[in-house]
Design a protein around this motif. Sequence first.
Motif, short mmCIF file in Angstrom:
data_model
loop_
_atom_site.label_atom_id
_atom_site.label_comp_id
_atom_site.label_asym_id
_atom_site.label_seq_id
_atom_site.Cartn_x
_atom_site.Cartn_y
_atom_site.Cartn_z
N MET A 24 -19.06 -26.25 -28.87
CA MET A 24 -17.71 -26.67 -29.23
C MET A 24 -16.73 -25.51 -29.10
O MET A 24 -17.05 -24.36 -29.38
CB MET A 24 -17.70 -27.23 -30.66
CG MET A 24 -18.47 -28.52 -30.78
SD MET A 24 -18.51 -29.17 -32.47
CE MET A 24 -16.78 -29.59 -32.72
N GLU A 28 -11.48 -27.13 -31.10
CA GLU A 28 -12.19 -28.35 -31.51
C GLU A 28 -12.77 -28.19 -32.90
O GLU A 28 -12.74 -29.11 -33.71
CB GLU A 28 -13.29 -28.69 -30.51
CG GLU A 28 -12.76 -29.05 -29.14
CD GLU A 28 -13.82 -29.11 -28.05
OE1 GLU A 28 -13.51 -29.64 -26.96
OE2 GLU A 28 -14.95 -28.62 -28.26
N ILE A 46 -15.53 -35.56 -30.74
CA ILE A 46 -14.43 -34.63 -30.46
C ILE A 46 -13.24 -35.48 -30.04
O ILE A 46 -13.22 -36.06 -28.96
CB ILE A 46 -14.79 -33.64 -29.32
CG1 ILE A 46 -16.12 -32.95 -29.58
CG2 ILE A 46 -13.65 -32.65 -29.11
CD1 ILE A 46 -16.18 -32.13 -30.84
N GLN A 49 -7.93 -31.45 -31.48
CA GLN A 49 -8.04 -30.00 -31.49
C GLN A 49 -6.87 -29.43 -32.29
O GLN A 49 -5.87 -30.10 -32.50
CB GLN A 49 -8.06 -29.42 -30.08
CG GLN A 49 -6.79 -29.65 -29.29
CD GLN A 49 -6.81 -28.94 -27.96
OE1 GLN A 49 -7.53 -27.98 -27.76
NE2 GLN A 49 -5.98 -29.40 -27.03
N PRO A 63 -7.63 -33.55 -27.14
CA PRO A 63 -8.12 -32.59 -26.15
C PRO A 63 -7.28 -32.66 -24.88
O PRO A 63 -6.66 -33.69 -24.58
CB PRO A 63 -9.56 -33.05 -25.89
CG PRO A 63 -9.95 -33.75 -27.15
CD PRO A 63 -8.69 -34.43 -27.63
N ARG A 69 -12.56 -35.38 -24.64
CA ARG A 69 -12.77 -36.38 -25.69
C ARG A 69 -14.18 -36.92 -25.51
O ARG A 69 -14.45 -37.62 -24.54
CB ARG A 69 -11.73 -37.48 -25.52
CG ARG A 69 -11.58 -38.35 -26.68
CD ARG A 69 -10.40 -39.33 -26.42
NE ARG A 69 -10.31 -40.23 -27.52
CZ ARG A 69 -9.66 -39.96 -28.66
NH1 ARG A 69 -9.01 -38.84 -28.78
NH2 ARG A 69 -9.66 -40.82 -29.64
#
Length: 159
Positions: A24, A28, A46, A49, A63, A69
């Motif tokens: 990661m 994130e 995820i 961010q 993201p 993502r």
Amino acid sequence: MWALADAVDDQFRSMVLMAGFMGMRRGELFGLRRGHVDLMHDRVVIAEQCQQLDSGAVVFGEPKTNAGRRTIAIPAPVVSELAIHLERFVSADADSLVFAGVKGGPLRNGVWHKKWAEARATVGLDALHFHDLRHVANTLTAASGASTKELMHRMGHAS
């Protein structure tokens, strides 16, 4: 990886492990919310961010790319560490940041850089960048037999 995790404050231990075993990105991890951690199915989504701008302002957003993502499996040793972290440091609210600053707000770059520098010095890896842990994670995943497509997905790479 475990020595680095041991060298940081308890509230950041899981962050180091997630970077080093799951790949990661810092943003994130800084933007990860409790509602995106699914310990029953050993996975993290995820979807957001967190970045600190040069002005000092903190911004949350999606993201950069659709590939960013994604859903990532949590390795078994990290699941138990993350469960302990959530119990000790994160409120039950789904919007709570998993890795927050002292007052519960977003973790600031300067705070993390200081903690990371101390951890690196403790284990004698002064030249190691936090982003290098993504490469460790990708190498470990590749060594387990993952395909290029699987590696790209796990890392959030479109190409």
